[in-house]
Design an enzyme around this catalytic site. Sequence first.
Site, PDB file in Angstrom:
ATOM      1  N   HIS A 124       0.965  -1.156   0.131  1.00  0.00           N
ATOM      2  CA  HIS A 124       0.038   0.048   0.093  1.00  0.00           C
ATOM      3  C   HIS A 124       0.972   1.068  -0.039  1.00  0.00           C
ATOM      4  CE1 HIS A 124      -4.034  -1.806   0.353  1.00  0.00           C
ATOM      5  NE2 HIS A 124      -3.341  -2.614   1.401  1.00  0.00           N
ATOM      6  N   ASP A 156      -0.273   7.142  -3.405  1.00  0.00           N
ATOM      7  CA  ASP A 156      -1.254   6.925  -4.492  1.00  0.00           C
ATOM      8  C   ASP A 156      -1.604   7.991  -5.198  1.00  0.00           C
ATOM      9  OD1 ASP A 156      -2.007   4.275  -3.277  1.00  0.00           O
ATOM     10  OD2 ASP A 156      -3.428   5.106  -2.007  1.00  0.00           O
TER      11      ASP A 156
END
Length: 394
Positions: free
Chosen positions: A143, A173
């Site tokens: 992540h 992200d």
Amino acid sequence: MTAGPPTPGTNGTGGTGPLHGLTVIELAGLAPAPFACTVLADLGAEVIRVDRAAQGADMLGFDGDPLMRGRRTIGVNTKDPRGVELVLRLLDGADVLVEGFRPGVAERMGLGPEQVHARNPRIVYGRMTGWGQDGPLAPAAGHDINYIGIAGALEPVGRAGERPVPPLNLVGDFGGGGLLLAMGVLAALFERTVSGRGQVVDASMVDGAALLTTHLHGMRAAGLWPGGRGDNMLDGAAPFYDTYETSDGRYVAVGAIEPRFWADLLRVLGLDAEKVPFHLDKNQWPALREMLSTRIGEFTRDELVARAEGSDACLTPVLSPWEAAEHPHNKARGTFVDIGGVTQPAPAPRFDRTPSAVPSAPHPKGADTGSVLAGLGLGTAELADLRASGVIAK
């Protein structure tokens, strides 16, 4: 001519903006790839999102998700060869494909670069991953926090003597991931105007997050980043570049680095410059921080903001994302818009001749299946058969 805020209207099918006429097919995924497609849609591209045919619970966005705004959505079972063929037919007339799967997944679906380019060699094939398409970690899970960790973008964030603090998931992200993918797609489209051919854009969040630290590497090489975490000018160690609590429990941000801005800050705070230590002397930082903290703590946030208005003190309120939409500057520029009852950031950047429209609200997943596929020439009976067999959304 000054570029203005997004124009009224909707942008659900690429109606306005500098990317008008560009068609993007998005294979549904999580945050960074959808964000890249949102940026492209905001700028006028027609984005068609390929969601799952079955409408069960999943993690791929939610109804009203701003990351799904401004595009149409079709539901297709890509585990069925007939579903894959439908996606390939869409790609025959498209400019860009974006996917955010682990390496090899799209190939196993029958939608990898070789399979797609065999049908349409002009396709720009955007691939969004954490680790990249190759390297020892390429097949591993991860992540944002993991990607920025090995990129060197997490370690410097935090207070001295304390553990690193995740900067939400903005660096991996969205900044180093989705935004960099969108830039890569646009670069490949520009190159296509010369070669006539598409290519693969391998956007890795590790690569992108590392790229965002370029300035830190330069500062360290120049001797301007000598300390560890929380011990440098831009990481909260300097009292003139930090946040301070006000008397009402809110916060202001201070960024008065240059001498003339520092002088303005002292005037705003009512401090005697003759009695204040030289702000660039690191040895004086503890005393200076105490002085600023005490003085700032005597005012409410809004009192300080009012005192700083019209100055170059570089003192601003620290606003929540929800408060930001109400700030007078943001309201004047139209930095936030209401879409489907949800206040959210407006398209950016701005263009004076081809402004973006206010995007359309997110469509329910699969809501446009019939109209999009009818545009490929599928008749009513064929669509009914595909629905009945679970190949497309009902």
